[in-house]
Scaffold this active site. Sequence first.
Site, mmCIF file in Angstrom:
data_model
loop_
_atom_site.group_PDB
_atom_site.id
_atom_site.type_symbol
_atom_site.label_atom_id
_atom_site.label_comp_id
_atom_site.label_asym_id
_atom_site.label_seq_id
_atom_site.Cartn_x
_atom_site.Cartn_y
_atom_site.Cartn_z
ATOM 1 N N SER A 227 45.027 -10.149 62.152
ATOM 2 C CA SER A 227 43.587 -10.222 61.882
ATOM 3 C C SER A 227 43.322 -9.963 60.408
ATOM 4 O O SER A 227 44.133 -9.329 59.731
ATOM 5 C CB SER A 227 42.861 -9.151 62.698
ATOM 6 O OG SER A 227 41.508 -9.048 62.289
ATOM 7 N N TYR A 240 41.860 -0.130 66.065
ATOM 8 C CA TYR A 240 42.245 -1.549 66.146
ATOM 9 C C TYR A 240 42.786 -2.046 64.808
ATOM 10 O O TYR A 240 43.814 -2.729 64.752
ATOM 11 C CB TYR A 240 41.026 -2.359 66.570
ATOM 12 C CG TYR A 240 41.209 -3.869 66.521
ATOM 13 C CD1 TYR A 240 41.784 -4.553 67.603
ATOM 14 C CD2 TYR A 240 40.780 -4.617 65.429
ATOM 15 C CE1 TYR A 240 41.934 -5.934 67.570
ATOM 16 C CE2 TYR A 240 40.927 -6.001 65.389
ATOM 17 C CZ TYR A 240 41.504 -6.648 66.460
ATOM 18 O OH TYR A 240 41.648 -8.020 66.424
HETATM 19 P P1 NAD Z 1 40.230 -12.652 74.125
HETATM 20 O O1 NAD Z 1 39.505 -11.562 74.793
HETATM 21 O O2 NAD Z 1 39.945 -14.033 74.535
HETATM 22 O O3 NAD Z 1 41.792 -12.448 74.231
HETATM 23 C C1 NAD Z 1 42.413 -11.205 74.281
HETATM 24 C C2 NAD Z 1 43.267 -11.186 75.524
HETATM 25 O O4 NAD Z 1 44.083 -10.024 75.514
HETATM 26 C C3 NAD Z 1 42.496 -11.147 76.815
HETATM 27 O O5 NAD Z 1 42.197 -12.442 77.289
HETATM 28 C C4 NAD Z 1 43.466 -10.412 77.743
HETATM 29 O O6 NAD Z 1 44.101 -11.339 78.596
HETATM 30 C C5 NAD Z 1 44.485 -9.832 76.815
HETATM 31 N N1 NAD Z 1 44.683 -8.398 77.072
HETATM 32 C C6 NAD Z 1 44.005 -7.346 76.564
HETATM 33 N N2 NAD Z 1 44.504 -6.210 77.067
HETATM 34 C C7 NAD Z 1 45.526 -6.548 77.894
HETATM 35 C C8 NAD Z 1 46.437 -5.815 78.692
HETATM 36 N N3 NAD Z 1 46.420 -4.485 78.741
HETATM 37 N N4 NAD Z 1 47.339 -6.512 79.437
HETATM 38 C C9 NAD Z 1 47.379 -7.855 79.410
HETATM 39 N N5 NAD Z 1 46.544 -8.598 78.664
HETATM 40 C C10 NAD Z 1 45.636 -7.942 77.910
HETATM 41 O O7 NAD Z 1 39.958 -12.441 72.571
HETATM 42 P P2 NAD Z 1 40.591 -13.110 71.274
HETATM 43 O O8 NAD Z 1 39.646 -12.775 70.210
HETATM 44 O O9 NAD Z 1 40.989 -14.515 71.502
HETATM 45 O O10 NAD Z 1 41.897 -12.260 71.033
HETATM 46 C C11 NAD Z 1 43.146 -12.847 70.783
HETATM 47 C C12 NAD Z 1 43.770 -12.241 69.567
HETATM 48 O O11 NAD Z 1 42.966 -12.537 68.424
HETATM 49 C C13 NAD Z 1 43.891 -10.729 69.597
HETATM 50 O O12 NAD Z 1 45.149 -10.369 69.083
HETATM 51 C C14 NAD Z 1 42.807 -10.265 68.643
HETATM 52 O O13 NAD Z 1 43.118 -9.038 68.078
HETATM 53 C C15 NAD Z 1 42.855 -11.380 67.644
HETATM 54 N N6 NAD Z 1 41.686 -11.492 66.765
HETATM 55 C C16 NAD Z 1 40.461 -11.795 67.256
HETATM 56 C C17 NAD Z 1 39.391 -11.918 66.400
HETATM 57 C C18 NAD Z 1 38.022 -12.279 66.896
HETATM 58 O O14 NAD Z 1 37.071 -12.190 66.111
HETATM 59 N N7 NAD Z 1 37.849 -12.682 68.114
HETATM 60 C C19 NAD Z 1 39.573 -11.713 65.030
HETATM 61 C C20 NAD Z 1 40.828 -11.394 64.554
HETATM 62 C C21 NAD Z 1 41.877 -11.292 65.432
#
Ligand code: NAD
Length: 335
Positions: A227, A240
């Site tokens: 991120s 985080y």
């Molecule tokens: P999202 O909620 O769609 O995906 C995150 C997923 O993590 C969930 O769908 C869930 O299946 C999984 N998860 C969480 N805890 C879990 C557990 N204990 N066991 C199994 N699965 C678990 O959200 P996203 O934003 O697509 O996240 C994906 C990645 O992107 C993450 O690594 C997040 O840190 C990163 N990210 C997101 C953003 C944003 O703004 N959305 C920004 C930077 C980085």
Amino acid sequence: MKDETTLSRRQIISGLGASLAVAAVSPVLSVDAATNAADAAAEPLKDPNNAYPKPPFKSQSQPWPGLASKMEPLPDHGEKSYKGSGRLKGRKALITGGDSGMGRAAAIAYAREGADVAINYLPAEEADAKEVVALIKAAGQKAVAIPGDLRDEAFCKKLVDEAVRQLGGLDILVSNAARQQQHQSIMELSSEDFDATMKTNIYAPFWIIKAALPHLQPGSAIIGTTSEQATDPSADLYDYAQTKAATTSYVRSLAKQLAPKGIRVNGVAPGPIWTPLQVSGGATQEKLQKFGGDTPMKRPGQPAELASIYVQLADPMASYATGQVYGATGGGGQP
Ligand code: NAD
Ligand code: MG
């Protein structure tokens, strides 16, 4: 070589040595012709600033971990737009958090590029996962759904074993799942909360990569979702943000460690992206309503806009790229 090119151009302009000039440029002309043929079917240029919804967004909140299908507006994971061209034909990929967000966008793109895909997600996300399984199958690829909680080391090992068994091997591991819960003050952050974030974001990738490594042949790829928080942490994401610094760091460390084995390790660093993580405790309502508005593009990204990065990092064509972190932030932040 440079001089020869210059000479050819001069010859064309002055009309001298015409036959030599034609010989020199004809291969270029034929490339242009091919490009133009492809252009005939091209989509019109789209201004990325206006490509997707902008704030203000409706106030909304879901119990963690949230469902993409309940977000307003619905996120775009490339369901209708991603077009494959066989870049990952025959590959076998495991994607954690593959039910929604970036993981779902990667799953759709990988399947349309010709890969069989296993996804992991939490049991509460079965509805989102079912949609992804249907999309992978619709692309003509094998879909494997393995629900379970990554905070459990034994499950992480089982997940990899099961993915390898059902896919018949493993070449691409996308460690993408993460937990993000905002807290205004470190004083509100319990040890249980802190531990859950560390277990999901730091321990789980460690357990999964260790379990996967014996199965990965030279040419395989590991991709971690990090991120912009790794380098520009928000005040309310104390726990985080440090896990994302750890992710960026493990990508760079492992890339060095695994290069001799022919395994590439890279990261994707998103900015604000419209996913369930944000509406299930990841952001305050105030931040959500204005989500992405403070980026130069004045909008959040959609998961679909990162799909091609996950493809690129898995594609053997990118064989010299390892230890890199690719950003997609709408102009703000740094990978
Ligand atoms: P999202 O909620 O769609 O995906 C995150 C997923 O993590 C969930 O769908 C869930 O299946 C999984 N998860 C969480 N805890 C879990 C557990 N204990 N066991 C199994 N699965 C678990 O959200 P996203 O934003 O697509 O996240 C994906 C990645 O992107 C993450 O690594 C997040 O840190 C990163 N990210 C997101 C953003 C944003 O703004 N959305 C920004 C930077 C980085
Ligand atoms: Mg989800």
